[in-house]
Enzyme design. Structure first.
Site, mmCIF file in Angstrom:
data_model
loop_
_atom_site.group_PDB
_atom_site.id
_atom_site.type_symbol
_atom_site.label_atom_id
_atom_site.label_comp_id
_atom_site.label_asym_id
_atom_site.label_seq_id
_atom_site.Cartn_x
_atom_site.Cartn_y
_atom_site.Cartn_z
ATOM 1 N NE ARG A 242 -58.136 26.552 -30.411
ATOM 2 C CZ ARG A 242 -57.583 27.746 -30.620
ATOM 3 N NH1 ARG A 242 -57.463 28.234 -31.846
ATOM 4 N NH2 ARG A 242 -57.147 28.467 -29.603
ATOM 5 C CB SER B 277 -56.304 10.421 -51.556
ATOM 6 O OG SER B 277 -55.386 11.360 -52.106
ATOM 7 C CD1 TRP C 174 -49.122 5.829 -50.710
ATOM 8 C CD2 TRP C 174 -48.828 5.006 -52.772
ATOM 9 N NE1 TRP C 174 -48.237 6.652 -51.358
ATOM 10 C CE2 TRP C 174 -48.033 6.166 -52.637
ATOM 11 C CE3 TRP C 174 -48.797 4.304 -53.983
ATOM 12 C CZ2 TRP C 174 -47.217 6.650 -53.659
ATOM 13 C CZ3 TRP C 174 -47.986 4.786 -55.005
ATOM 14 C CH2 TRP C 174 -47.216 5.942 -54.835
ATOM 15 C CG HIS D 104 -51.657 21.094 -32.349
ATOM 16 N ND1 HIS D 104 -50.428 21.046 -32.968
ATOM 17 C CD2 HIS D 104 -52.342 22.098 -32.971
ATOM 18 C CE1 HIS D 104 -50.363 21.985 -33.909
ATOM 19 N NE2 HIS D 104 -51.504 22.635 -33.942
ATOM 20 C CD GLU E 266 -54.968 3.109 -55.756
ATOM 21 O OE1 GLU E 266 -55.554 2.287 -56.502
ATOM 22 O OE2 GLU E 266 -53.763 3.035 -55.481
ATOM 23 C CG ASN F 295 -50.654 21.122 -37.711
ATOM 24 O OD1 ASN F 295 -51.773 20.982 -38.210
ATOM 25 N ND2 ASN F 295 -49.989 22.257 -37.776
ATOM 26 C CG HIS G 201 -56.362 10.676 -56.081
ATOM 27 N ND1 HIS G 201 -56.115 10.341 -54.762
ATOM 28 C CD2 HIS G 201 -55.436 10.004 -56.805
ATOM 29 C CE1 HIS G 201 -55.092 9.515 -54.698
ATOM 30 N NE2 HIS G 201 -54.669 9.294 -55.926
ATOM 31 N N GLY H 176 -54.274 12.133 -48.146
ATOM 32 C CA GLY H 176 -54.815 10.805 -47.912
ATOM 33 C C GLY H 176 -53.919 9.984 -47.004
ATOM 34 C CB SER H 177 -50.247 9.767 -46.634
ATOM 35 O OG SER H 177 -49.972 9.219 -47.905
#
Length: 265
Positions: free
Chosen positions: A223, A187, A92, A219, A166, A252, A192, A57-58
């Site tokens: 593609r 998340s 958060w 990246h 959340e 990534n 969760h 989730g971050s």
């Protein structure tokens, strides 16, 4: 003294085997068809047109802010020095960090003590000529005033983003929290509502934003884009060049097939 655990294992042994055995047998462990299937099912679940899965989730929050910055034109024009983001005082750490990392000054607004969500009157009073984006965060399953925030942001030419990590399943008048903004995040962490061990999702109804997010997730690579994506217009189509075109300053943030399989299960 009684100690209550924060969470317990959300799967039975049968669930784990049903989800992971086919993935392990297939040999395809990195992002592939199960991720795409889970994205489709998640979008359907929350009522969004597009979903982009990531590894947390971050990461979804980071991807959301980065996508907004790449889009640039958006509801307001390009980011200028001193641009501000209105954020609630309860959220958060990684609600705030991507905004700061991408050059925003945070304007922290207090919350309604009854709901722990942002106080709409204080949002109105905080608006100024430097405001560029409002972030709505729904705390502990209780929706923030998302409809009011959406209307306020739209009326003032602002981006409206949602961190709904959340509150999967919370609704306002039948509309899912996380789908009011230009983009929203969820998340699927171990503790969760729907768990993929680690994992997250970005949703949007805007195909252009979804394409930018897919590109940035891996990246900045081309593609994962459909052949008719606006990001590919005017680019080389020689087979080798098309396979190795890096269009944006990406990351990534990719999930794995096992994470997606657990989500589907």
């Amino acid at each position: 003294l009684i100690r209550w655990p924060l969470t317990g294992t959300p799967w039975t042994e049968a669930d784990l085997h049903a989800a992971t055995d086919p993935v392990l047998a297939s040999g395809q462990l990195t992002m592939g068809p199960r991720v795409k299937e889970f994205e489709t099912e998640f979008a359907r679940l929350v009522g969004a047109k597009h979903a982009v899965m990531v590894n947390s989730g971050s990461s979804a929050n980071l991807l959301m802010v980065a996508t907004m910055r790449v889009k640039g034109g958006g509801p307001k024009k390009n980011l200028v020095p001193g641009a501000e983001a209105i954020v609630p005082a309860i959220a958060w750490a990684t609600t705030y960090a991507p905004l700061a990392q991408h050059g925003y000054k945070l304007r922290v607004v207090d919350v309604d003590q009854r709901t722990l969500n942002v106080d709409m009157d204080q949002v109105r009073n905080t608006l100024n000529e430097n405001t560029h984006v409002i972030v709505g965060v729904s705390i502990l399953g209780t929706p923030a005033p998302l409809d009011d925030l959406f209307n306020f942001a739209g009326g003032n030419g602002l981006w409206f983003l949602e961190d709904n990590c959340e509150s999967l399943g919370a609704t306002i008048n039948g509309k899912q929290a996380g789908t009011f903004g230009h983009m929203g995040t969820f998340s699927t962490f171990f503790a969760h509502h729907l768990s993929t061990i680690e994992g997250g999702m970005l949703v949007t109804d805007d195909p252009g934003l979804a394409d930018i997010a897919r590109c940035l997730r891996a990246h900045g690579w081309s593609r994962d884009l459909a052949a008719d994506s606006d990001l590919l217009k005017g680019l080389m189509d020689a087979p080798f060049d098309a396979a190795y075109q890096f269009l944006l300053p990406g990351y990534n943030l990719r999930p794995t097939e096992i994470q997606a399989a657990l989500g589907l299960q």
